[in-house]
Design a protein around this motif. Structure first.
Motif, PDB file in Angstrom:
ATOM      1  N   HIS A   1       0.864  -1.179   0.000  1.00 25.02           N
ATOM      2  CA  HIS A   1       0.000   0.000   0.000  1.00 25.02           C
ATOM      3  C   HIS A   1       0.907   1.238   0.000  1.00 25.02           C
ATOM      4  N   PRO A   2       0.612   2.252  -0.847  1.00 25.33           N
ATOM      5  CA  PRO A   2       1.560   3.372  -0.958  1.00 25.33           C
ATOM      6  C   PRO A   2       1.760   4.147   0.348  1.00 25.33           C
ATOM      7  N   PHE A   3       0.772   4.126   1.252  1.00 22.20           N
ATOM      8  CA  PHE A   3       0.903   4.931   2.476  1.00 22.20           C
ATOM      9  C   PHE A   3       1.123   4.085   3.729  1.00 22.20           C
ATOM     10  N   ALA A   4       1.342   2.775   3.529  1.00 23.92           N
ATOM     11  CA  ALA A   4       1.363   1.871   4.678  1.00 23.92           C
ATOM     12  C   ALA A   4       2.416   2.248   5.727  1.00 23.92           C
ATOM     13  N   GLU A   5       3.654   2.432   5.289  1.00 24.54           N
ATOM     14  CA  GLU A   5       4.727   2.631   6.272  1.00 24.54           C
ATOM     15  C   GLU A   5       4.469   3.863   7.127  1.00 24.54           C
ATOM     16  N   ARG A   6       4.060   4.935   6.473  1.00 24.32           N
ATOM     17  CA  ARG A   6       3.794   6.175   7.218  1.00 24.32           C
ATOM     18  C   ARG A   6       2.602   5.987   8.171  1.00 24.32           C
ATOM     19  N   ARG A   7       1.619   5.245   7.709  1.00 22.65           N
ATOM     20  CA  ARG A   7       0.443   4.963   8.557  1.00 22.65           C
ATOM     21  C   ARG A   7       0.862   4.184   9.824  1.00 22.65           C
ATOM     22  N   PHE A   8       1.736   3.192   9.650  1.00 21.00           N
ATOM     23  CA  PHE A   8       2.140   2.404  10.816  1.00 21.00           C
ATOM     24  C   PHE A   8       2.899   3.285  11.818  1.00 21.00           C
ATOM     25  N   GLU A   9       3.731   4.188  11.299  1.00 20.01           N
ATOM     26  CA  GLU A   9       4.445   5.126  12.197  1.00 20.01           C
ATOM     27  C   GLU A   9       3.436   6.010  12.934  1.00 20.01           C
ATOM     28  N   GLN A  10       2.438   6.488  12.173  1.00 18.09           N
ATOM     29  CA  GLN A  10       1.440   7.387  12.763  1.00 18.09           C
ATOM     30  C   GLN A  10       0.712   6.705  13.925  1.00 18.09           C
ATOM     31  N   ALA A  11       0.448   5.411  13.782  1.00 17.06           N
ATOM     32  CA  ALA A  11      -0.242   4.697  14.865  1.00 17.06           C
ATOM     33  C   ALA A  11       0.616   4.717  16.139  1.00 17.06           C
ATOM     34  N   HIS A  12       1.929   4.541  15.967  1.00 17.73           N
ATOM     35  CA  HIS A  12       2.838   4.626  17.134  1.00 17.73           C
ATOM     36  C   HIS A  12       2.765   6.011  17.761  1.00 17.73           C
ATOM     37  N   GLU A  13       2.769   7.041  16.908  1.00 15.86           N
ATOM     38  CA  GLU A  13       2.725   8.422  17.424  1.00 15.86           C
ATOM     39  C   GLU A  13       1.404   8.675  18.155  1.00 15.86           C
TER      40      GLU A  13
ATOM     41  N   THR B   1      -7.645   4.077  -0.474  1.00 18.84           N
ATOM     42  CA  THR B   1      -6.413   4.288  -1.249  1.00 18.84           C
ATOM     43  C   THR B   1      -5.654   2.985  -1.485  1.00 18.84           C
ATOM     44  N   SER B   2      -6.298   1.845  -1.189  1.00 16.52           N
ATOM     45  CA  SER B   2      -5.643   0.575  -1.513  1.00 16.52           C
ATOM     46  C   SER B   2      -5.970   0.211  -2.958  1.00 16.52           C
ATOM     47  N   MET B   3      -5.364  -0.840  -3.445  1.00 19.16           N
ATOM     48  CA  MET B   3      -5.618  -1.272  -4.827  1.00 19.16           C
ATOM     49  C   MET B   3      -5.929  -2.755  -4.837  1.00 19.16           C
ATOM     50  N   PRO B   4      -7.145  -3.248  -5.054  1.00 17.14           N
ATOM     51  CA  PRO B   4      -8.292  -2.411  -5.374  1.00 17.14           C
ATOM     52  C   PRO B   4      -8.767  -1.580  -4.175  1.00 17.14           C
ATOM     53  N   TYR B   5      -9.375  -0.451  -4.490  1.00 14.15           N
ATOM     54  CA  TYR B   5      -9.930   0.464  -3.486  1.00 14.15           C
ATOM     55  C   TYR B   5     -11.372   0.087  -3.179  1.00 14.15           C
ATOM     56  N   PHE B   6     -11.806   0.443  -1.997  1.00 14.16           N
ATOM     57  CA  PHE B   6     -13.201   0.188  -1.656  1.00 14.16           C
ATOM     58  C   PHE B   6     -13.672   1.175  -0.591  1.00 14.16           C
ATOM     59  N   ILE B   7     -14.981   1.290  -0.461  1.00 12.83           N
ATOM     60  CA  ILE B   7     -15.576   2.225   0.498  1.00 12.83           C
ATOM     61  C   ILE B   7     -16.578   1.463   1.346  1.00 12.83           C
ATOM     62  N   LEU B   8     -16.397   1.494   2.648  1.00 10.15           N
ATOM     63  CA  LEU B   8     -17.369   0.813   3.521  1.00 10.15           C
ATOM     64  C   LEU B   8     -18.348   1.790   4.168  1.00 10.15           C
ATOM     65  N   MET B   9     -18.030   3.083   4.131  1.00 15.49           N
ATOM     66  CA  MET B   9     -18.973   4.059   4.668  1.00 15.49           C
ATOM     67  C   MET B   9     -20.160   4.173   3.710  1.00 15.49           C
ATOM     68  N   LYS B  10     -21.300   4.543   4.255  1.00 16.87           N
ATOM     69  CA  LYS B  10     -22.503   4.773   3.461  1.00 16.87           C
ATOM     70  C   LYS B  10     -22.850   6.260   3.562  1.00 16.87           C
ATOM     71  N   PRO B  11     -23.714   6.751   2.673  1.00 12.16           N
ATOM     72  CA  PRO B  11     -24.110   8.159   2.788  1.00 12.16           C
ATOM     73  C   PRO B  11     -24.555   8.523   4.212  1.00 12.16           C
ATOM     74  N   ASN B  12     -25.292   7.626   4.867  1.00 14.20           N
ATOM     75  CA  ASN B  12     -25.763   7.942   6.220  1.00 14.20           C
ATOM     76  C   ASN B  12     -24.633   7.998   7.249  1.00 14.20           C
ATOM     77  N   THR B  13     -23.541   7.299   6.983  1.00 11.66           N
ATOM     78  CA  THR B  13     -22.374   7.395   7.872  1.00 11.66           C
ATOM     79  C   THR B  13     -21.890   8.848   7.871  1.00 11.66           C
ATOM     80  N   LEU B  14     -21.803   9.424   6.670  1.00 10.69           N
ATOM     81  CA  LEU B  14     -21.328  10.817   6.545  1.00 10.69           C
ATOM     82  C   LEU B  14     -22.335  11.812   7.110  1.00 10.69           C
ATOM     83  N   GLU B  15     -23.624  11.534   6.906  1.00 11.68           N
ATOM     84  CA  GLU B  15     -24.649  12.411   7.491  1.00 11.68           C
ATOM     85  C   GLU B  15     -24.442  12.482   9.005  1.00 11.68           C
ATOM     86  N   ILE B  16     -24.254  11.318   9.608  1.00 17.26           N
ATOM     87  CA  ILE B  16     -24.105  11.258  11.079  1.00 17.26           C
ATOM     88  C   ILE B  16     -22.844  12.016  11.512  1.00 17.26           C
TER      89      ILE B  16
END
Ligand code: PMV
Length: 359
Positions: A230-242, A276-291
């Motif tokens: 994943h293009p952002f994986a390494e930075r994401r793992f560091e961010q979790a530590h931070e 941002t993964s490949m393949p990409y996917f979205i699990l949020m629904k419109p109502n998730t964003l409304e909330i």
């Protein structure tokens, strides 16, 4: 070096049964991405939920033939063939640590306090309940098992069933994954968060808004795998530590504004990784964003410390301090419930006390 190998026993048991109830948990710093053998790419921490639980009775009877695993699974009394592959994989992974698995036929009878079709993952509570039952058999077969070893190995085994399940064995705030500022933290099992926790977090509330009760289109196993390359994986793992480091001081001081920033950012980052993964996917629904937008507006207007987090799905966990319970519930009922499927929601709170119970 920790050794979770089965200590050989002289005891012979032909049959028996054991029952455990085990809770679900909601991560604040998210686990998303793993190495071989269910080793997490980054540390995570979760609140243990008080009301979302799985109760499992494991009955076992000695069998002649030890060539295969033999078990049946029932959910609320109904036989579930479709649960078997996941449990078969689990047994294969843990066999080296529980060599008695081929010696018995098992009947696994399970039920959840939350509806199976709620979109709430039952893998954390389900796998932890099963791991605890299996540890009770180990305990019956062996002498001398300390409570610490029992819990640690139960968490170790639960991890091999479903990563997040290892955070459902012991404690109300649980860390899994090695972090330099958390003594005793391990990639192999969850531990009770060892540092100070401010009163502000006592009985923290979690109202789970059931936006979509269907099966997820993308399983978390597939999602974790998409973190490879994943293009952002390494930075994401560091961010979790931070973020974990930041949470340590937030838990100490009770700074709820800082808490909100970390928790919401973690939730959105988890979903950003999916998008941002490949393949990409979205699990949020419109109502998730409304909330989410309604929560932000309410926070701006009222100065409430309400915030949200998400797991790998469309449902929203609304988190808030106990002293806001009345006001926030009114807000939820007036403004958020319309976005839930059949207006369904689950009121829960963080368990301060015994969560995992042998029945
Ligand atoms: O335990 P798994 O493999 O189902 O992964 C769960 C991952 C998240 O729920 C999205 C995050 C977490 O830390 O619980």
């Amino acid at each position: 070096m920790l050794d979770f190998k089965f200590k050989s026993s002289t005891k012979k048991i032909n049959e028996g049964n054991v029952t455990w109830s085990s809770p679900s948990n909601i991560a604040l710093v998210k686990y998303w991405g793993k190495k071989e053998h269910q080793i997490p790419e980054n540390p995570s921490i979760s609140f243990t939920l008080n009301n979302c639980k799985t109760t499992t009775t494991l009955s076992y009877s000695k069998k002649e033939n030890t060539n295969n695993f033999s078990f049946d699974v029932f959910l609320d009394g109904d036989k579930k063939e479709d649960f078997k592959p996941k449990i078969e994989t689990f047994f294969k992974r843990i066999e080296a640590y529980l060599p008695f698995l081929r010696d018995y036929h098992f009947k696994i009878e399970t039920s959840n306090t939350f509806p199976h079709s709620s979109g709430i993952a039952s893998s954390a509570s389900g796998m932890s309940a099963l791991a605890l039952c299996l540890m009770s058999i180990e305990k019956a077969l062996s002498e001398d098992i300390s409570e610490a070893y029992f819990n640690q190995k139960a968490s170790f085994l639960a991890r091999l069933g479903s990563g997040s399940a290892c955070r459902s064995i012991e404690g109300d705030l649980v860390v899994w994954g090695t972090h330099k500022e958390i003594n005793g933290s391990s990639d192999l099992f969850g531990i009770k968060y060892p540092h100070d926790v401010h009163e502000n977090f006592k009985n923290y509330q979690d109202t789970i808004l059931l936006v979509d009760k269907g099966e997820k289109q993308v399983s978390s196993t597939v999602g974790h795998d998409l973190m490879y390359n994943h293009p952002f994986a390494e930075r994401r793992f560091e961010q979790a530590h931070e973020n974990m480091s930041k949470l340590i001081s937030i838990f100490k001081t009770g700074d709820l504004n800082a808490f909100i920033k970390i928790v919401e950012s973690e939730a959105l980052t988890l979903h950003a990784m999916m998008m941002t993964s490949m393949p990409y996917f979205i699990l949020m629904k419109p109502n998730t964003l409304e909330i989410i937008n309604k929560i932000w507006a309410y926070r701006n207007e009222t100065n409430s410390k309400i915030c949200f987090t998400l797991d790998a799905g469309a449902n929203v966990h609304v988190l808030y301090p106990e002293n806001e319970k009345e006001n926030v519930m009114e807000f939820i009922k007036d403004e958020l419930i319309v976005y839930c499927q059949n207006e369904h929601y689950i009121s829960d709170q963080i368990g301060f006390g015994a969560n995992q119970i042998q029945l």
